[in-house]
Enzyme design. Structure first.
Site, PDB file in Angstrom:
ATOM      1  N   ASN A 142       0.975  -1.043   0.011  1.00 12.50           N
ATOM      2  CA  ASN A 142       0.132   0.212  -0.098  1.00 12.50           C
ATOM      3  C   ASN A 142       0.871   1.199   0.290  1.00 12.50           C
ATOM      4  O   ASN A 142       1.382   1.513   0.939  1.00 12.50           O
ATOM      5  CB  ASN A 142      -0.933   0.241   1.047  1.00 12.50           C
ATOM      6  CG  ASN A 142      -1.875   1.003   1.302  1.00 12.50           C
ATOM      7  OD1 ASN A 142      -1.677   2.354   1.034  1.00 12.50           O
ATOM      8  ND2 ASN A 142      -3.202   0.766   1.751  1.00 12.50           N
ATOM      9  N   GLU A 182      -3.944   1.881  -3.045  1.00 13.41           N
ATOM     10  CA  GLU A 182      -4.045   3.336  -2.721  1.00 13.41           C
ATOM     11  C   GLU A 182      -2.890   4.344  -3.451  1.00 13.41           C
ATOM     12  O   GLU A 182      -2.118   5.193  -3.123  1.00 13.41           O
ATOM     13  CB  GLU A 182      -3.563   3.699  -1.372  1.00 13.41           C
ATOM     14  CG  GLU A 182      -4.897   3.444  -0.294  1.00 13.41           C
ATOM     15  CD  GLU A 182      -4.898   4.066   1.059  1.00 13.41           C
ATOM     16  OE1 GLU A 182      -5.540   5.093   0.998  1.00 13.41           O
ATOM     17  OE2 GLU A 182      -4.256   3.691   1.915  1.00 13.41           O
ATOM     18  N   ASP A 238      -3.740  -5.013   0.629  1.00 15.39           N
ATOM     19  CA  ASP A 238      -4.184  -4.443   1.940  1.00 15.39           C
ATOM     20  C   ASP A 238      -5.478  -4.968   2.267  1.00 15.39           C
ATOM     21  O   ASP A 238      -6.601  -4.365   1.711  1.00 15.39           O
ATOM     22  CB  ASP A 238      -4.113  -2.883   1.801  1.00 15.39           C
ATOM     23  CG  ASP A 238      -4.462  -2.410   3.320  1.00 15.39           C
ATOM     24  OD1 ASP A 238      -4.810  -2.808   4.124  1.00 15.39           O
ATOM     25  OD2 ASP A 238      -4.440  -1.019   3.162  1.00 15.39           O
ATOM     26  N   ASN A 278      -7.058  -4.884   5.293  1.00 16.94           N
ATOM     27  CA  ASN A 278      -7.537  -3.985   6.506  1.00 16.94           C
ATOM     28  C   ASN A 278      -8.318  -5.382   7.284  1.00 16.94           C
ATOM     29  O   ASN A 278      -9.332  -4.597   7.721  1.00 16.94           O
ATOM     30  CB  ASN A 278      -8.551  -3.157   5.723  1.00 16.94           C
ATOM     31  CG  ASN A 278      -8.007  -1.813   5.656  1.00 16.94           C
ATOM     32  OD1 ASN A 278      -7.140  -1.144   6.379  1.00 16.94           O
ATOM     33  ND2 ASN A 278      -8.330  -1.077   4.444  1.00 16.94           N
ATOM     34  N   ASP A 290      -1.675  -6.626   5.937  1.00 15.81           N
ATOM     35  CA  ASP A 290      -1.392  -6.740   4.294  1.00 15.81           C
ATOM     36  C   ASP A 290      -0.837  -8.286   4.197  1.00 15.81           C
ATOM     37  O   ASP A 290      -0.177  -8.706   4.849  1.00 15.81           O
ATOM     38  CB  ASP A 290      -0.206  -5.708   3.728  1.00 15.81           C
ATOM     39  CG  ASP A 290      -0.370  -4.408   4.173  1.00 15.81           C
ATOM     40  OD1 ASP A 290      -1.204  -3.823   3.213  1.00 15.81           O
ATOM     41  OD2 ASP A 290       0.132  -3.963   5.316  1.00 15.81           O
ATOM     42  N   ASP A 334       2.641   4.507   5.421  1.00 12.88           N
ATOM     43  CA  ASP A 334       2.573   3.767   6.636  1.00 12.88           C
ATOM     44  C   ASP A 334       2.344   2.313   6.559  1.00 12.88           C
ATOM     45  O   ASP A 334       2.352   1.596   7.722  1.00 12.88           O
ATOM     46  CB  ASP A 334       1.242   4.556   7.301  1.00 12.88           C
ATOM     47  CG  ASP A 334       0.015   4.851   6.413  1.00 12.88           C
ATOM     48  OD1 ASP A 334       0.052   4.182   5.303  1.00 12.88           O
ATOM     49  OD2 ASP A 334      -1.022   5.251   6.636  1.00 12.88           O
ATOM     50  N   HIS A 335       2.457   1.745   5.393  1.00 12.50           N
ATOM     51  CA  HIS A 335       2.622   0.382   5.327  1.00 12.50           C
ATOM     52  C   HIS A 335       3.972   0.329   4.560  1.00 12.50           C
ATOM     53  O   HIS A 335       4.704   0.712   4.136  1.00 12.50           O
ATOM     54  CB  HIS A 335       1.539  -0.292   4.120  1.00 12.50           C
ATOM     55  CG  HIS A 335       0.161   0.065   4.506  1.00 12.50           C
ATOM     56  ND1 HIS A 335      -0.663  -0.972   4.898  1.00 12.50           N
ATOM     57  CD2 HIS A 335      -0.673   0.964   4.425  1.00 12.50           C
ATOM     58  CE1 HIS A 335      -1.740  -0.591   4.883  1.00 12.50           C
ATOM     59  NE2 HIS A 335      -1.882   0.585   4.994  1.00 12.50           N
TER      60      HIS A 335
END
Length: 260
Positions: free
Chosen positions: A7, A34, A150, A152, A221, A250-251
């Site tokens: 991501n 993203e 990802d 989530n 992930d 942030d990933h």
């Protein structure tokens, strides 16, 4: 063959880091989530210069997924089947010819689902049901299938730094984890957990409150594998060092090596 998911949290904002990672990690196929850009605005030149073919399913400012591959795909499908009214760009599938046949690599970005008392959580659960229906059909083909992205979803308590913090979050609610188990129980293998029992093991650290420095992370992930792909799995890696780079996502990338 190395297949990775990341991501990127905005491909234009992270382009320098993406190019550096592609050079250093050298994946054969990279699944990006993203990307946050329409297809025509994706920064192709710098990535194509590294020898990658690019397929995108973009969306302005939000969501968006991409497949970067050293092999040109034989087929590309955009959008998860099952809801023609869904306008969010969260899914792209590529079919690639390899020695001995073909592999299917799906790049996916599951909805976050928060706040849970809104339609966002209903959308998340519906999307997960559609994904399970899609996977069930694809598994009938009895060929290597990699569902990378990802999700989530925090699958288990040891996949987050503090259960109390995440207990009421859409990523960890019982309904979310049950939907993930239903997907796994179709016969899919969590590549990372098939190769290590190490804890803690995370792929995301929030930008807030020094989460990276304190190692307050979560593992969301995943690469989920059909039996035919799992049979060819050699190793996995979570490329945690990338989180310390300048202007990071942030990933971090999660990768798997296969004997294709």
């Amino acid at each position: 063959m190395k297949i990775a998911t990341w991501n990127i949290n905005g491909v234009k904002a992270r382009l320098d880091g993406l190019v550096a990672w592609l050079r250093a990690s050298n994946p054969d196929i990279a699944c990006l989530q993203e990307i946050k850009t329409v297809d025509d605005a994706f920064p192709r030149e710098e990535i194509e210069a590294l020898g990658y073919h690019i397929e995108t399913h973009g969306q302005k400012g939000f969501n968006g997924v991409a497949l970067l591959s050293k092999l040109r795909p034989d087929e590309v499908t955009r959008g998860l089947p099952g809801d023609d009214s869904d306008e969010q760009s969260r899914f792209i599938e590529g079919v690639f010819s390899v020695a001995g046949g073909a592999i299917r690599v799906c790049c996916l970005y599951l909805p976050n689902g928060n706040p849970v008392e809104t339609e966002k959580y209903t959308y998340k659960l519906g999307w997960m049901q559609r994904l399970a229906s899609f996977a069930k059909e694809r598994l009938l083909l009895e060929e290597p299938l990699i569902l990378a992205g990802d999700y989530n979803v925090i699958p288990e308590a040891h996949d987050c730094w503090d259960v109390k913090v995440w207990r009421n979050d859409a990523l960890f609610l019982p309904e979310t984890r049950a939907a993930f188990r239903r997907l796994r129980n179709l016969g899919l293998t969590d590549a990372v957990r098939a190769t290590t029992d190490e804890v803690p093991l995370y792929s995301f650290w929030d930008y807030q409150a020094g989460c990276w420095q304190k190692n307050f992370g979560i593992r969301i992930d995943h690469l989920m594998l059909s039996p035919e792909a799992a049979d060819k799995l050699v190793s996995t890696s979570i490329e945690k060092h990338v989180r310390a780079w300048e202007k990071p996502s942030d990933h971090v990338p999660v990768a798997a090596q296969f004997a294709f």
